[in-house]
Scaffold this active site. Structure first.
Site, PDB file in Angstrom:
ATOM      1  N   TYR A 150     162.247 -48.294  56.215  1.00 57.59           N
ATOM      2  CA  TYR A 150     162.074 -49.673  55.773  1.00 57.59           C
ATOM      3  C   TYR A 150     163.412 -50.407  55.820  1.00 57.59           C
ATOM      4  O   TYR A 150     164.419 -49.923  55.304  1.00 57.59           O
ATOM      5  CB  TYR A 150     161.543 -49.739  54.342  1.00 57.59           C
ATOM      6  CG  TYR A 150     160.168 -49.150  54.140  1.00 57.59           C
ATOM      7  CD1 TYR A 150     159.295 -48.928  55.197  1.00 57.59           C
ATOM      8  CD2 TYR A 150     159.731 -48.819  52.862  1.00 57.59           C
ATOM      9  CE1 TYR A 150     158.036 -48.389  54.999  1.00 57.59           C
ATOM     10  CE2 TYR A 150     158.472 -48.273  52.644  1.00 57.59           C
ATOM     11  CZ  TYR A 150     157.639 -48.057  53.717  1.00 57.59           C
ATOM     12  OH  TYR A 150     156.398 -47.510  53.507  1.00 57.59           O
TER      13      TYR A 150
ATOM     14  N   HIS B 182     156.266 -39.055  56.350  1.00 54.90           N
ATOM     15  CA  HIS B 182     155.714 -40.393  56.563  1.00 54.90           C
ATOM     16  C   HIS B 182     154.644 -40.389  57.662  1.00 54.90           C
ATOM     17  O   HIS B 182     153.601 -41.027  57.530  1.00 54.90           O
ATOM     18  CB  HIS B 182     156.851 -41.348  56.933  1.00 54.90           C
ATOM     19  CG  HIS B 182     156.586 -42.770  56.609  1.00 54.90           C
ATOM     20  ND1 HIS B 182     157.569 -43.730  56.630  1.00 54.90           N
ATOM     21  CD2 HIS B 182     155.454 -43.417  56.259  1.00 54.90           C
ATOM     22  CE1 HIS B 182     157.060 -44.898  56.305  1.00 54.90           C
ATOM     23  NE2 HIS B 182     155.768 -44.749  56.088  1.00 54.90           N
TER      24      HIS B 182
ATOM     25  N   SER C 224     149.057 -50.588  50.760  1.00 56.60           N
ATOM     26  CA  SER C 224     148.340 -51.835  51.079  1.00 56.60           C
ATOM     27  C   SER C 224     147.061 -51.963  50.264  1.00 56.60           C
ATOM     28  O   SER C 224     145.990 -52.289  50.812  1.00 56.60           O
ATOM     29  CB  SER C 224     148.036 -51.926  52.582  1.00 56.60           C
ATOM     30  OG  SER C 224     149.213 -51.995  53.337  1.00 56.60           O
ATOM     31  N   PRO C 225     147.115 -51.722  48.947  1.00 60.83           N
ATOM     32  CA  PRO C 225     145.894 -51.780  48.132  1.00 60.83           C
ATOM     33  C   PRO C 225     145.338 -53.193  48.004  1.00 60.83           C
ATOM     34  O   PRO C 225     144.187 -53.357  47.595  1.00 60.83           O
ATOM     35  CB  PRO C 225     146.365 -51.244  46.776  1.00 60.83           C
ATOM     36  CG  PRO C 225     147.811 -51.619  46.708  1.00 60.83           C
ATOM     37  CD  PRO C 225     148.302 -51.433  48.123  1.00 60.83           C
TER      38      PRO C 225
ATOM     39  N   GLY D 216     145.282 -55.230  50.673  1.00 67.84           N
ATOM     40  CA  GLY D 216     144.990 -55.667  52.034  1.00 67.84           C
ATOM     41  C   GLY D 216     146.092 -56.504  52.637  1.00 67.84           C
ATOM     42  O   GLY D 216     145.831 -57.525  53.263  1.00 67.84           O
TER      43      GLY D 216
ATOM     44  N   LEU E  66     143.672 -59.707  49.943  1.00 69.09           N
ATOM     45  CA  LEU E  66     142.731 -59.578  48.831  1.00 69.09           C
ATOM     46  C   LEU E  66     143.186 -60.305  47.569  1.00 69.09           C
ATOM     47  O   LEU E  66     142.445 -60.364  46.592  1.00 69.09           O
ATOM     48  CB  LEU E  66     142.493 -58.097  48.519  1.00 69.09           C
ATOM     49  CG  LEU E  66     141.894 -57.282  49.675  1.00 69.09           C
ATOM     50  CD1 LEU E  66     141.795 -55.809  49.310  1.00 69.09           C
ATOM     51  CD2 LEU E  66     140.520 -57.827  50.074  1.00 69.09           C
TER      52      LEU E  66
ATOM     53  N   GLY F  28     143.564 -63.459  47.613  1.00 68.47           N
ATOM     54  CA  GLY F  28     142.915 -64.764  47.718  1.00 68.47           C
ATOM     55  C   GLY F  28     143.889 -65.907  47.864  1.00 68.47           C
ATOM     56  O   GLY F  28     143.480 -67.067  47.858  1.00 68.47           O
TER      57      GLY F  28
END
Length: 337
Positions: free
Chosen positions: A55, A129, A208-209, A211, A215, A217
């Site tokens: 990263y 990874h 990425s819980p 999205g 998610l 919004g």
């Protein structure tokens, strides 16, 4: 915040923090602002901090892992090491090219480089990874196990492995956690990997819980442009609008609870952990301290079975597949099952 137990006795905050978001993949952020966000995460109880050697940004002409995100997290650890359960990763040389490495020499050198950048003596959770697919996973895990014996690492983890790969690794050394994408709109891991982890007593860390922000919004097409989301199926063309249906389901549940769609998406993952019978600790990332506080509050949100069922059904509304990194299906576990 309450803690959850993953595998191998590792206890972490129920919701963690994904450090990749602080390395320009979703837009620029000043180093001091990024450090302030990390401190806000720990203040809010998100003490499970996730980073990786890859990263960050490499200097022009440089090769191999960038390491700048680890250096940033190291600044946090200088003052708050005892408060943090630190996870980092090795194995990706170049994500865009799909280049990986998992030989014993590299495992050791990568770990020692991470320890130097983080300025710590021991890594709490060390992940492979991505697999070097031409090398038996047992060989890589055996090299990782040597690091545990030497005190450089406390627990071992694997990212984007199949159920069979997890079984093979677990036969070499206890695995504390599998980290793979898992969310309301990415549920392929529920077919084989999650049940196998539960069977073996391995925890699960969904990346990425939210999205990649969709998610929540709050994501706009302008947010997508110029970020790592640009060009991914779910964020382009008509799919962007069609997938608002998934957010609408989460928002409907959120309105019932006086919560936000992001909180509902995180609470759904915690509920799925209970359903499958394994420890689950999602690691949402954000550049905003306010979002950190919002995400932390999801740990106290309780969904009814009826609400979970409504959210489960949202998967049928998803348009487009999840990110496969330059069209390489083998990059994620579902592509190798």
């Amino acid at each position: 915040m309450h803690q959850v137990t993953l595998g191998d006795g590792l206890r972490v905050s129920a919701i963690g923090f994904g450090g990749m978001a602080l390395s320009r993949v979703y837009g620029g952020i000043a180093p001091e602002e990024a450090l302030a966000t990390l401190h806000a995460a720990v203040d809010a109880g998100l003490t499970f901090i996730d980073t990786a050697d890859v990263y960050g940004e490499r200097p022009e002409g440089a090769t191999g892992p960038a390491g700048t995100n680890e250096e940033l997290v190291g600044r946090l650890l200088r003052d708050r090491r005892e408060e943090v359960q630190l996870a980092t990763k090795f194995g990706i040389l170049d994500a865009a090219a799909g280049q990986t490495r998992g030989d014993a020499e590299y495992v050791r050198s990568a770990c020692e480089a991470s320890l130097r950048r983080l300025k710590i003596d021991t890594i709490d959770l060390y992940y492979m990874h991505r697999r070097e697919l031409s090398r038996p996973i047992e060989e890589t895990v055996a090299a990782m196990a040597d690091l545990v014996s030497e005190g450089k690492v406390r627990h071992l983890g694997l990212s984007e492995v199949t159920a069979d790969e997890l079984r093979a690794a677990q036969a070499v050394h206890p695995i504390a956690a599998v980290q793979s994408e898992w969310s309301l709109w990415s549920r392929d891991v529920e077919r084989q990997v999650v049940p196998t982890a539960a069977e073996l007593g391995v925890g699960f860390v969904p990346y990425s819980p939210l999205g990649r922000g969709f998610l929540t919004g709050t994501l706009t097409r302008e947010d997508v442009a110029g970020s790592m989301r640009e060009g991914q199926e779910r964020f382009t063309g008509e799919a962007f609008e069609a997938n608002q249906q998934v957010v609408d389901v989460a928002r409907g549940v959120a309105d019932d609870l006086g919560a936000t769609p992001a909180q509902v998406a995180l609470a759904w993952l915690l509920a799925k952990g209970v359903e499958f019978g394994l420890g689950v600790a999602p690691i949402p990332g954000t550049r905003s301290s306010d979002r950190v506080v919002e995400n932390a509050a999801a740990a106290d949100l309780r969904l009814t079975p009826e609400q979970v069922a409504r959210l489960d059904a949202a998967a049928d509304l998803v348009v487009g597949g999840r990110n496969l990194h330059a069209g390489r299906p083998e990059w994620v576990s579902a592509g190798r099952e």
